[in-house]
Design a protein around this motif. Structure first.
Motif, PDB file in Angstrom:
ATOM      1  N   THR A  92      26.282  37.519  -8.278  1.00 46.77           N
ATOM      2  CA  THR A  92      24.833  37.512  -8.333  1.00 46.77           C
ATOM      3  C   THR A  92      24.191  36.232  -7.588  1.00 46.77           C
ATOM      4  N   ARG A  93      24.982  35.234  -7.531  1.00 45.03           N
ATOM      5  CA  ARG A  93      24.671  33.814  -7.033  1.00 45.03           C
ATOM      6  C   ARG A  93      23.585  33.244  -8.056  1.00 45.03           C
ATOM      7  N   ASN A  94      23.560  33.682  -9.193  1.00 42.81           N
ATOM      8  CA  ASN A  94      22.704  33.418 -10.257  1.00 42.81           C
ATOM      9  C   ASN A  94      21.175  33.956  -9.972  1.00 42.81           C
ATOM     10  N   ASN A  95      20.987  34.863  -9.050  1.00 39.51           N
ATOM     11  CA  ASN A  95      19.688  35.253  -8.821  1.00 39.51           C
ATOM     12  C   ASN A  95      19.452  36.473  -9.344  1.00 39.51           C
ATOM     13  N   ILE A  96      18.389  36.642 -10.058  1.00 34.31           N
ATOM     14  CA  ILE A  96      17.940  37.989 -10.850  1.00 34.31           C
ATOM     15  C   ILE A  96      17.621  39.466 -10.086  1.00 34.31           C
ATOM     16  N   ALA A 140      30.757  43.652 -18.284  1.00 31.38           N
ATOM     17  CA  ALA A 140      30.984  42.264 -18.600  1.00 31.38           C
ATOM     18  C   ALA A 140      30.058  41.490 -17.839  1.00 31.38           C
ATOM     19  N   ILE A 141      28.918  40.861 -18.137  1.00 27.56           N
ATOM     20  CA  ILE A 141      28.321  40.126 -17.478  1.00 27.56           C
ATOM     21  C   ILE A 141      27.896  38.633 -17.858  1.00 27.56           C
ATOM     22  N   VAL A 142      27.897  37.689 -17.072  1.00 26.86           N
ATOM     23  CA  VAL A 142      27.154  36.513 -17.351  1.00 26.86           C
ATOM     24  C   VAL A 142      25.700  36.485 -16.819  1.00 26.86           C
ATOM     25  N   PRO A 143      24.698  36.493 -17.734  1.00 30.30           N
ATOM     26  CA  PRO A 143      23.457  36.926 -17.179  1.00 30.30           C
ATOM     27  C   PRO A 143      22.782  35.817 -16.292  1.00 30.30           C
ATOM     28  N   ALA A 144      22.248  35.963 -15.244  1.00 35.48           N
ATOM     29  CA  ALA A 144      21.421  35.024 -14.436  1.00 35.48           C
ATOM     30  C   ALA A 144      20.520  34.368 -15.342  1.00 35.48           C
ATOM     31  N   SER A 145      20.460  33.238 -14.931  1.00 36.45           N
ATOM     32  CA  SER A 145      19.499  32.207 -15.802  1.00 36.45           C
ATOM     33  C   SER A 145      18.431  31.472 -15.253  1.00 36.45           C
ATOM     34  N   THR A 146      18.061  31.547 -13.855  1.00 37.73           N
ATOM     35  CA  THR A 146      16.892  30.937 -13.346  1.00 37.73           C
ATOM     36  C   THR A 146      16.455  31.976 -12.402  1.00 37.73           C
ATOM     37  N   PRO A 147      15.195  32.523 -12.595  1.00 37.35           N
ATOM     38  CA  PRO A 147      14.725  32.581 -14.484  1.00 37.35           C
ATOM     39  C   PRO A 147      15.750  33.567 -15.083  1.00 37.35           C
ATOM     40  N   PRO A 148      15.388  33.571 -16.305  1.00 36.43           N
ATOM     41  CA  PRO A 148      16.257  34.458 -17.068  1.00 36.43           C
ATOM     42  C   PRO A 148      16.305  35.660 -16.850  1.00 36.43           C
ATOM     43  N   THR A 149      17.484  36.191 -17.168  1.00 34.58           N
ATOM     44  CA  THR A 149      17.627  37.924 -17.042  1.00 34.58           C
ATOM     45  C   THR A 149      16.637  38.648 -17.807  1.00 34.58           C
ATOM     46  N   THR A 198      17.372  25.094 -17.448  1.00 30.52           N
ATOM     47  CA  THR A 198      17.277  26.250 -18.227  1.00 30.52           C
ATOM     48  C   THR A 198      17.345  26.089 -19.655  1.00 30.52           C
ATOM     49  N   HIS A 199      17.374  27.234 -20.406  1.00 29.91           N
ATOM     50  CA  HIS A 199      17.299  27.078 -21.746  1.00 29.91           C
ATOM     51  C   HIS A 199      18.744  26.645 -22.050  1.00 29.91           C
ATOM     52  N   GLU A 218      14.388   9.221 -19.800  1.00 32.01           N
ATOM     53  CA  GLU A 218      14.106  10.259 -18.768  1.00 32.01           C
ATOM     54  C   GLU A 218      14.450  10.185 -17.585  1.00 32.01           C
ATOM     55  N   ASP A 219      14.222   9.086 -16.892  1.00 32.25           N
ATOM     56  CA  ASP A 219      14.555   8.907 -15.323  1.00 32.25           C
ATOM     57  C   ASP A 219      16.034   8.807 -15.170  1.00 32.25           C
ATOM     58  N   HIS A 220      16.902   8.942 -16.170  1.00 33.93           N
ATOM     59  CA  HIS A 220      18.506   8.880 -15.985  1.00 33.93           C
ATOM     60  C   HIS A 220      18.898  10.563 -15.985  1.00 33.93           C
ATOM     61  N   CYS A 221      17.722  11.523 -16.086  1.00 38.01           N
ATOM     62  CA  CYS A 221      18.223  12.952 -16.189  1.00 38.01           C
ATOM     63  C   CYS A 221      17.955  13.733 -14.869  1.00 38.01           C
ATOM     64  N   TYR A 222      18.856  14.144 -14.214  1.00 33.10           N
ATOM     65  CA  TYR A 222      18.833  14.823 -12.924  1.00 33.10           C
ATOM     66  C   TYR A 222      19.018  16.268 -13.366  1.00 33.10           C
ATOM     67  N   PHE A 223      17.982  17.218 -12.680  1.00 29.55           N
ATOM     68  CA  PHE A 223      18.147  18.579 -12.760  1.00 29.55           C
ATOM     69  C   PHE A 223      17.821  19.304 -11.089  1.00 29.55           C
ATOM     70  N   GLY A 224      19.049  20.099 -10.896  1.00 28.10           N
ATOM     71  CA  GLY A 224      18.829  20.518  -9.453  1.00 28.10           C
ATOM     72  C   GLY A 224      17.806  21.543  -9.357  1.00 28.10           C
ATOM     73  N   GLU A 225      17.730  22.139  -8.414  1.00 26.75           N
ATOM     74  CA  GLU A 225      16.620  23.269  -7.841  1.00 26.75           C
ATOM     75  C   GLU A 225      17.212  24.571  -8.577  1.00 26.75           C
ATOM     76  N   ASP A 226      16.201  25.056  -9.168  1.00 26.72           N
ATOM     77  CA  ASP A 226      16.340  26.445  -9.467  1.00 26.72           C
ATOM     78  C   ASP A 226      16.730  27.457  -8.626  1.00 26.72           C
TER      79      ASP A 226
END
Length: 405
Positions: free
Chosen positions: A153-157, A176-185, A246-247, A269-277
């Motif tokens: 799915t490339r993590n795409n809903i 059996a599914i690893v649900p997409a997370s960005t956004p949540p399934t 994500t959650h 807080e400025d030591h945290c990095y989050f990639g693009e959804d």
């Protein structure tokens, strides 16, 4: 529920089978003489499947005992038991305590619709947890005489939704599914599968609003183990990297921060990095990862340890720190999250909080077959959290005393 039963279990005289044309001795004998590649229990199983498919053994039919079938097929009782066990795992027959073995009410539909296919729906196939999950799921599916289909799915809903529609159209036996997370399934995607009578097992994380078996990850515990490992080695300044916000990322972060707080440490807080959804390819995040690493390593309070929630991201960080001339673990420690089996040489170097994805894959296929056979309901709340442990690679080391001062 077992439908109105056609009781064929009182066939003490095997010739009744021939009179009722339910058992064609000549055709079975002919198949047996021409097909020497199959084991006898497989030929018995295939013969009974044909009888079910063609309506000779209708839903609810009470089958003869194992000994009676052994006499009919001129085989050992243990051979018949193997054949019946395979039919039960495929959901074609049901055993009822004290009553006998019956043709399942949905047996013909399952045979007619190709429900011997089990599907694995995952965000990625080549990295992270997923190679081991895929391999073990396929191994268990093959062992239970099921075919296997993999959907990435490339993590795409939206891609996930399209895949689910195709699986319903193909009337697969279970997913059996690893649900997409960005956004949540969304719940409606999974509900479509269950309405079609297709069992679902959640891997890694659940979907809100849906009741189905879960083989989950202990996200907060993983974060706690990572933080605890670094604190014990004397680290007091940290950075956190995650592919998405994500959650599940929040749970990783919560466990990590709590373990630091126990030692009086904080994660700025400025030591945290989050990639693009929505981005699953770590290479697409390279420029951001590099600029963040440079900023952190040039700051006065530069971190001495990095925790990242995905081994694929840990690999990118490892390579970029090496290019920057920063030694691990002498100048900085790195710990990721990934599979217990370290598939590549690079993975073997990187310390990680690991999960046994092989165990998870086998268990997922087992649960799907239990739901198909009616042993557990489709809307089962059965839940099992896969334990985590720390893999000490070469990137995890004690804090340098000079850096501490």
């Amino acid at each position: 529920m077992i439908p109105k039963q056609k009781d064929l279990s009182n066939w003490d005289d095997p010739t009744l089978l021939f009179k009722n044309e339910t058992f064609d001795a000549a055709s079975f004998a002919a198949n047996e003489s021409t097909d020497s590649t199959q084991a006898k229990y497989e030929r018995i199983q295939e013969y009974l499947k044909t009888q079910i498919r063609e309506g000779q053994l209708p839903p609810g039919t009470a089958l003869p005992s194992e000994q009676q079938l052994a006499n009919l097929f001129e085989s050992a009782r243990s051979t018949v038991r193997q054949a019946m066990g395979m039919l039960e795992r495929e959901g074609l027959v049901s055993r009822v305590q004290g009553k006998g073995t019956f043709v399942h009410e949905n047996a013909r539909q399952r045979l007619a619709s190709g429900l011997d296919i089990l599907a694995l729906v995952i965000p990625e196939v080549l990295s992270g947890f997923y190679p081991s999950l895929q391999h073990s799921f396929e191994e268990s599916a093959r062992h239970s005489q099921n075919q296997m289909m993999v959907c990435c799915t490339r993590n795409n809903i939206d891609k996930q939704g399209n895949a689910i529609l195709q699986l319903i159209d193909n009337q697969v036996g279970g997913v059996a599914i690893v649900p997409a997370s960005t956004p949540p399934t969304p719940a409606y995607q999974i509900r479509q599968l269950q309405k079609a009578g297709i069992p679902v097992v959640f891997c890694h994380r659940p979907v809100e609003g849906i009741i189905a078996p879960l083989l989950g990850l202990p996200y907060k515990e993983i974060g706690r183990l990572a933080g605890e490992s670094l604190v014990k080695l004397g680290h007091r300044r940290f950075a956190f990297f995650a592919p998405h916000c994500t959650h599940t990322t929040d749970m990783y972060l919560d466990g990590f921060q709590k373990s630091l707080a126990e030692e009086g440490c904080e994660l700025p807080e400025d030591h945290c990095y989050f990639g693009e959804d929505g981005v699953i390819d770590m290479q697409k995040l390279d420029a951001d990862i590099v600029s963040t690493l440079k900023r952190l390593m040039e700051s006065k309070d530069r971190p001495t340890a990095i925790f990242t929630t995905f081994d694929s991201m840990a690999e990118r960080i490892y390579l970029h720190l090496n290019k920057m001339g920063i030694r691990m673990p002498e100048e900085i420690s790195l710990i990721g999250v990934g599979d217990k089996i370290r598939h590549s040489v690079l993975q073997q170097h990187i310390a990680s909080v690991t999960i046994d994805e092989t165990q998870l894959g086998h268990r997922a296929a087992e649960l799907l077959n239990k739901m198909r056979s009616g042993e557990i309901p489709i809307e089962s709340s059965e839940s099992y959290i896969i334990p985590a442990e720390v893999y000490h690679g070469t990137t995890l080391g004690a804090m340098n005393e000079v850096e501490m001062t």
